[in-house]
Design a protein around this motif. Structure first.
Motif, short mmCIF file in Angstrom:
data_model
loop_
_atom_site.label_atom_id
_atom_site.label_comp_id
_atom_site.label_asym_id
_atom_site.label_seq_id
_atom_site.Cartn_x
_atom_site.Cartn_y
_atom_site.Cartn_z
N SER A 59 0.83 -1.20 0.00
CA SER A 59 0.00 0.00 0.00
C SER A 59 0.86 1.25 0.00
O SER A 59 0.58 2.22 -0.72
CB SER A 59 -0.94 0.00 1.22
N ARG A 62 2.51 1.56 -3.38
CA ARG A 62 1.55 2.09 -4.37
C ARG A 62 1.38 3.59 -4.20
O ARG A 62 1.31 4.34 -5.19
CB ARG A 62 0.21 1.37 -4.21
N LEU A 63 1.32 4.07 -2.94
CA LEU A 63 1.24 5.51 -2.70
C LEU A 63 2.43 6.23 -3.34
O LEU A 63 2.28 7.28 -3.97
CB LEU A 63 1.23 5.81 -1.20
N HIS A 66 2.09 6.26 -7.20
CA HIS A 66 1.06 7.19 -7.64
C HIS A 66 1.47 8.64 -7.37
O HIS A 66 1.07 9.54 -8.12
CB HIS A 66 -0.27 6.88 -6.96
N ASP A 67 2.24 8.85 -6.33
CA ASP A 67 2.74 10.20 -6.06
C ASP A 67 3.71 10.64 -7.15
O ASP A 67 3.59 11.72 -7.73
CB ASP A 67 3.41 10.26 -4.69
N ILE A 77 0.20 13.50 -3.18
CA ILE A 77 -0.88 12.54 -2.96
C ILE A 77 -1.33 12.51 -1.50
O ILE A 77 -2.43 12.06 -1.18
CB ILE A 77 -0.45 11.13 -3.40
N LYS A 89 -6.25 12.58 -3.69
CA LYS A 89 -6.73 11.40 -2.98
C LYS A 89 -8.02 10.84 -3.57
O LYS A 89 -8.24 9.62 -3.54
CB LYS A 89 -6.94 11.73 -1.50
N ASN A 94 -7.10 6.59 -7.20
CA ASN A 94 -6.82 6.55 -5.76
C ASN A 94 -8.07 6.40 -4.90
O ASN A 94 -7.99 5.94 -3.76
CB ASN A 94 -6.10 7.85 -5.33
N ALA A 98 -6.45 3.94 -2.41
CA ALA A 98 -5.18 4.42 -1.84
C ALA A 98 -5.29 4.34 -0.32
O ALA A 98 -6.27 4.77 0.28
CB ALA A 98 -4.90 5.85 -2.28
N ARG A 99 -4.28 3.77 0.32
CA ARG A 99 -4.32 3.58 1.77
C ARG A 99 -2.90 3.67 2.33
O ARG A 99 -1.93 3.65 1.59
CB ARG A 99 -4.98 2.24 2.12
#
Length: 319
Positions: A59, A62-63, A66-67, A77, A89, A94, A98-99
């Protein structure tokens, strides 16, 4: 000006230029004096989080991905929406998936207690992503540091620049190329899907409609992902080792047992097949290429020097 004076002046000028240049660059030793224990602080908090929930490692990874894919690795993000600000977010890639924001909050609090207003949220997220991979048995790498945090975010960029689970290989290749990442980086970074889970809504079309999927694997996944409904039902991205970082993901690709359409696009399309086979047979090669690609990913358009800020709270810009 005398010869000796000119030489001294020239030397000082060069040192000044080098100093200025270094100020705007990432450095492996950026916090050596200002916060020498930052990496240990991040590692300790991530160890606690991953012990509690192994999935948290992916997780956070992934953040980070995506950031970095939206205006560079700037912690945008992490910003919460407000009455006057719309961040990333709740962008489609996301929203509700997104977590790990609370884990980053905890790490930030721990770092602030030791090194107030010194370490950026962007650097914390970058370190946490690396440590999560290591904690699940993956490779380690040296993280260049010195990023600063964005004061804004872009929901529209998040909606358009983050690859979709339905992406074709040509789309993936062009989207990665736009970020300075080549086809080898794409294939190596996709190996992050050796850990974690995906929701039924993201893989339903693949298991029901695609030809490039093993029928028995599709039948297995359909048991928990009906043709309609159950969008939030989860399944492991890598059926062999969902909580251990390794090269099994590539073996799944060859067997046509990949959960996502975008992943399976890496095999049986010709251009990446040879590399997928190499990674499936050589875990050391995959680990080395993944680590190198993560360093490249982490250096996409960072804010440095006087740009951005060091947020005191990762969820909001400083007042």
């Amino acid at each position: 000006m005398s010869s000796s004076s000119y030489t001294t002046f020239l030397a000082l000028s060069i040192l000044s230029l080098l100093s200025f240049s270094a100020h705007g660059q990432l450095s492996n030793a950026f916090y050596a004096r200002s916060c020498p224990n930052v990496q240990a602080i991040v590692r300790s908090a991530m160890a606690q989080a991953v012990r509690k929930e192994p999935r948290m490692a992916v997780s956070i990874l992934r953040l980070f991905f995506h950031d970095c894919f939206v205006n560079g690795c700037d912690a945008s993000i992490l910003l919460d929406d407000t009455a006057t600000f719309t961040g990333e977010k709740n962008a489609f890639p996301n929203q509700n998936t997104a977590r790990g924001f609370d884990v980053i909050d905890t790490i930030k609090s721990n770092v602030e207690a030791r090194c107030n207003a010194t370490v950026s949220c962007a650097d914390i997220l970058t370190l946490a992503a690396r440590d999560g991979v290591v904690l699940l048995g993956g490779p380690t790498w040296t993280v260049p540091l010195g990023r600063r945090d964005a004061k804004t975010a872009s929901q529209s960029a998040a909606n358009s620049q983050i690859p979709s689970p339905a992406s074709s290989l040509s789309t993936l290749t062009s989207m990665f190329a736009a970020k300075g990442l080549d086809a080898r980086d794409l294939t190596a970074l996709s190996g992050a899907h050796t850990i974690g889970q995906a929701s039924c809504g993201n893989f339903r079309a693949h298991i029901y409609n695609d030809n490039n999927v093993d029928p028995s694997f599709a039948a297995l996944r359909k048991q928990t992902c009906p043709a309609s409904g159950g969008n939030s039902n989860l399944a492991p991205l890598d059926i062999q080792s969902p909580n251990r970082f390794g090269n099994e993901y590539y073996k799944d690709l060859i067997a046509r047992r990949s959960l996502l359409h975008s992943d399976q696009e890496l095999f049986n399309n010709g251009t990446q097949d040879a590399l997928v086979r190499q990674y499936s047979n050589n875990p050391a090669l995959f680990a080395a290429d993944f680590a190198n690609a993560m360093v490249k990913l982490g250096t996409i358009s960072p804010l440095t020097g006087a740009n951005g800020e060091i947020r005191l709270n990762c969820r909001k810009v400083n007042s």
